[in-house]
Enzyme design. Structure first.
Site, PDB file in Angstrom:
ATOM      1  N   SER A 174      -1.919  31.938   5.260  1.00  0.00           N
ATOM      2  CA  SER A 174      -0.439  32.098   5.404  1.00  0.00           C
ATOM      3  C   SER A 174      -0.126  33.627   5.417  1.00  0.00           C
ATOM      4  CB  SER A 174       0.162  31.201   4.349  1.00  0.00           C
ATOM      5  OG  SER A 174       0.163  31.812   3.277  1.00  0.00           O
ATOM      6  N   SER A 218       2.075  34.577   2.900  1.00  0.00           N
ATOM      7  CA  SER A 218       2.810  34.812   1.466  1.00  0.00           C
ATOM      8  C   SER A 218       2.227  35.843   0.874  1.00  0.00           C
ATOM      9  CB  SER A 218       2.493  33.694   0.833  1.00  0.00           C
ATOM     10  OG  SER A 218       1.117  33.568   0.438  1.00  0.00           O
ATOM     11  N   LYS A 228      -2.404  34.692  -5.080  1.00  0.00           N
ATOM     12  CA  LYS A 228      -1.298  35.113  -5.340  1.00  0.00           C
ATOM     13  C   LYS A 228      -1.606  36.480  -6.354  1.00  0.00           C
ATOM     14  CE  LYS A 228       1.029  32.135  -3.524  1.00  0.00           C
ATOM     15  NZ  LYS A 228       1.762  32.276  -2.113  1.00  0.00           N
ATOM     16  N   SER A 255       7.355  33.094   0.113  1.00  0.00           N
ATOM     17  CA  SER A 255       6.116  32.754  -0.792  1.00  0.00           C
ATOM     18  C   SER A 255       6.384  31.697  -1.740  1.00  0.00           C
ATOM     19  CB  SER A 255       5.451  34.188  -1.584  1.00  0.00           C
ATOM     20  OG  SER A 255       4.406  33.687  -2.494  1.00  0.00           O
TER      21      SER A 255
END
Length: 284
Positions: free
Chosen positions: A84, A86, A141, A242
Site C-alpha cells: 500500500s 501508507s 509502520k 494510513s
C-alpha cells in the site's frame, strides 16, 4: 485467504525431515541386504544399489533446502513486499524490502515465543509486525510512541512527552502527489520524511476508541494518549492516508517481527516503469 508461510515451512520441514529420519532408522536397515530371486542362496545386493522410494528421494533432496530457508527466514532476515501507500514517501507501493529478524530478539516460528532478548524498538524505527486484529497479516509502520510515552496530535503536529516533534516543510512540497505536502520529521535519532494533506485537515471518523479526543481553541480536533507498558504506538509516514494505531490500537511487543532496513527491488523496476534508483537504499 492469507497464508502463514512460517507454518507452511515448519510443516514441510517436519514432513521431509521425518521421512528422512524414518528411512534412516527403519526403511534403510530393511534394505541393507535384499534377496534377489526365490532361493536363499540367490545373490544379494546392498540397498544402496536399489532405487529409493520417490518420497524418500524427494525428502532427502528438499529437507536441507527447506530447513535452511526456515532458519534464515525465522532468525536472520525475511523479505516483504509493500502492498500500500501508507509509508509514502519512505516506502512506495511495490517496494521489496528486507527485515532484520534479530533486531528485537529471536522468536520461535509459528509459536512466536521469544528465545533470545535483543533490545526493543527505538522511536523512529520502521517495524514489521503481525497486525493485532488479524495476526496472519504483516503490517509495516513507524514507531512513534514507546511504552510510557504521552502522545498528542494537533493540526498535523505530533507532540511526545510535551515536546513538539521537529517538522520542517520541504521546498516546493517535495515530491508529494497533488494535494499533499512533504515534511522532514525528527523522531528521536531518526530524521525521515512524511507526507500530509496540503490543506492540513484530517478526519476523526473511525479513530480508535482508546484515544482521548479534545477540541482546540481554534475549533480543530486533537487527540492524546499514554502508551502502556509492553506496547508501541505506530503511524504511517503517509500521515493522512494510513490505517495505523490511531484507528485500530496498539502493537503488543509479542507481535513484532523485525526492523525494516533495506530496499532490494521495486515492482515498477521489474516492469520497466521506473523506481529502479531506489534499489539498494537503506530504510530510515
Amino acid at each position: 485467504m492469507n497464508i502463514d508461510f512460517a507454518a507452511v515451512l515448519v510443516a514441510l520441514t517436519i514432513l521431509t525431515g521425518g521421512i528422512w529420519l524414518l528411512d534412516a532408522l527403519v526403511l534403510a536397515p530393511r534394505r541393507t541386504r535384499v534377496n534377489v530371486g526365490d532361493s536363499e542362496s540367490a545373490p544379494q545386493v546392498p540397498a544402496t544399489a536399489l532405487k529409493l522410494p520417490w518420497y524418500v528421494d524427494l525428502s532427502k533432496s528438499f529437507f536441507p533446502v527447506i530447513l535452511a530457508v526456515l532458519i534464515l527466514r525465522s532468525f536472520v532476515v525475511e523479505p516483504f513486499r509493500i502492498p500500500s501507500e501508507s509509508m509514502v514517501p519512505t516506502l512506495l507501493k511495490g517496494d521489496f524490502i528486507l527485515v532484520n529478524k534479530f533486531a528485537y530478539g529471536l522468536r520461535l516460528p509459528v509459536l512466536n515465543a521469544k528465545l533470545i532478548e535483543n533490545g526493543q524498538p527505538k522511536r523512529g524505527d520502521v517495524v514489521v509486525f503481525r497486525y493485532p486484529l488479524e495476526p496472519a497479516v504483516a503490517y509495516i509502520k513507524r514507531v512513534v510512541g514507546l511504552p510510557g510515552d504521552r502522545l498528542a496530535y494537533r493540526q498535523g503536529q505530533l507532540v511526545i512527552n510535551g515536546q513538539a516533534v521537529s517538522l520542517t516543510p520541504l521546498v516546493n512540497g517535495g515530491t508529494a502527489e497533488t494535494g499533499y505536502r512533504q515534511f522532514t520529521e525528527q523522531l528521536g535519532e531518526v530524521t525521515h520524511q512524511i507526507q500530509m494533506l496540503a490543506n492540513g485537515r484530517w478526519g476523526v471518523a473511525g479513530l480508535w476508541s482508546g484515544l482521548q479526543l479534545q477540541r482546540e481553541p481554534d475549533g480543530s480536533m486533537a487527540w492524546s494518549y499514554q502508551v502502556p507498558a509492553g506496547h508501541f504506538f505506530v503511524m504511517g509516514d503517509n500521515r493522512d492516508n494510513s490505517a495505523d494505531s490511531r484507528y485500530w490500537g496498539l502493537v503488543p511487543e509479542e507481535n513484532l517481527i523485525g526492523k525494516a532496513f533495506f530496499i532490494w527491488m521495486n515492482l515498477d523496476c521489474i516492469t520497466f516503469n521506473g523506481h529502479c534508483g531506489r534499489i539498494g537504499n537503506g530504510i530510515r
